[in-house]
Scaffold this motif. Structure first.
Motif, short mmCIF file in Angstrom:
data_model
loop_
_atom_site.label_atom_id
_atom_site.label_comp_id
_atom_site.label_asym_id
_atom_site.label_seq_id
_atom_site.Cartn_x
_atom_site.Cartn_y
_atom_site.Cartn_z
N GLY A 79 0.85 -1.19 0.00
CA GLY A 79 0.00 0.00 0.00
C GLY A 79 0.88 1.23 0.00
O GLY A 79 2.08 1.15 0.27
N ILE B 118 -0.59 -1.89 10.16
CA ILE B 118 -1.19 -3.18 9.77
C ILE B 118 -0.22 -4.31 10.08
O ILE B 118 -0.62 -5.35 10.63
N GLU C 178 -9.99 -9.19 7.44
CA GLU C 178 -10.31 -8.01 6.62
C GLU C 178 -11.30 -7.11 7.35
O GLU C 178 -11.19 -5.88 7.30
N GLY D 272 -10.22 -3.48 8.43
CA GLY D 272 -10.99 -2.48 7.71
C GLY D 272 -11.66 -1.47 8.60
O GLY D 272 -12.18 -0.46 8.12
N VAL E 53 -8.42 3.12 6.21
CA VAL E 53 -8.51 2.07 5.20
C VAL E 53 -9.78 2.24 4.37
O VAL E 53 -10.89 2.27 4.90
N LYS F 67 -10.14 0.18 1.41
CA LYS F 67 -10.38 -1.18 0.93
C LYS F 67 -9.19 -2.05 1.31
O LYS F 67 -8.04 -1.59 1.28
N ILE F 68 -9.46 -3.30 1.68
CA ILE F 68 -8.37 -4.21 2.04
C ILE F 68 -8.72 -5.64 1.63
O ILE F 68 -9.88 -6.05 1.68
N PHE G 152 -3.86 -3.18 0.58
CA PHE G 152 -4.84 -2.21 1.06
C PHE G 152 -4.81 -0.95 0.19
O PHE G 152 -3.83 -0.62 -0.45
N GLU H 136 -5.75 3.04 0.78
CA GLU H 136 -6.05 4.00 1.83
C GLU H 136 -6.96 5.11 1.29
O GLU H 136 -7.04 5.34 0.09
#
Length: 221
Positions: A39, A48, A69, A73, A78, A80-81, A95, A97
């Protein structure tokens, strides 16, 4: 009788297969020895990693990636992960951001916010960006500013905005050159676009302090 014996043999073979499969799965071969996190935000990446580093040595088969997740999340930074298992012993975490779209001033602090005005960090966490500052007085004004911001589709206009704030009963877009666009939450995206084009057309012909774009006829001074 033969059918019974055949059934017993099949059950025995299946039981043996299940037993030895379980024994194999629980060997060190399936213990996690590598976790990769990718990321752009290095601070978020480090956070993370610190949360999942303890998974090393755990059996990858029994890791619930969906639950992981969900937990990771919950971090407001965040957007999307996703977590993938790469057998026999590797986890890959990717991920996305939230991107800072505006700054939001609360008291003496300034926070990062996305297009929906979700706060997700402090201004000190990233390099300075040339994006608007949102200044609001209460939750109602924040709600109105969110609506106003969602209607500014013209990127050229957005790039010119220094501040969006409430002033008495109206709202102001303060451009970087000090010109004010007086607006409200009812002004449409099309009107922002047309009024920006009008501003570009007349700005070199006359001195402009403000443009009231709330009504059908534009008030320019």
């Amino acid at each position: 009788m033969r059918k019974f014996i055949r059934t017993v043999l099949v059950i025995s073979l299946l039981s043996g297969l299940i037993y030895f499969s379980k024994q194999f799965i629980e060997t060190d071969y399936f213990k996690i020895n590598e976790i990769t996190v990718t990321g752009k935000n290095n601070l978020l990446k480090d956070d993370i990693i610190s949360k999942i580093e303890n998974l090393k040595g755990e059996n990858i088969v029994y890791i619930n990636t969906g639950r992981m997740e969900e937990i990771l999340g919950k971090d407001v930074r965040v957007k999307k992960i996703s977590i993938r298992k790469v057998y026999p012993s590797k986890l890959i975490v990717e991920f996305e951001e939230r991107e800072p779209y505006v700054y939001v001033k609360k008291g003496n602090d300034i926070f990062l916010a996305d297009k929906e005005l979700n706060l997700f960090g402090h201004i000190s966490e990233i390099e300075s960006k040339n994006i608007p500052v949102i200044i609001y007085t209460d939750e109602d004004s924040l709600k109105d500013i969110k609506i106003i911001l969602s209607k500014i589709k013209n990127k050229d206009l957005y790039d010119m905005i220094s501040e969006i704030r409430k002033n008495n009963k109206t709202y102001e877009l303060i451009l970087k050159n000090g010109v004010k666009f007086i607006t409200d939450s009812f002004v449409s995206s099309e009107k922002y676009d047309s009024r920006y084009k009008l501003y570009e057309k007349i700005k070199d012909e006359q001195t402009i302090n403000y443009m009231d774009i709330r009504f059908k006829d534009v008030n320019v001074k």
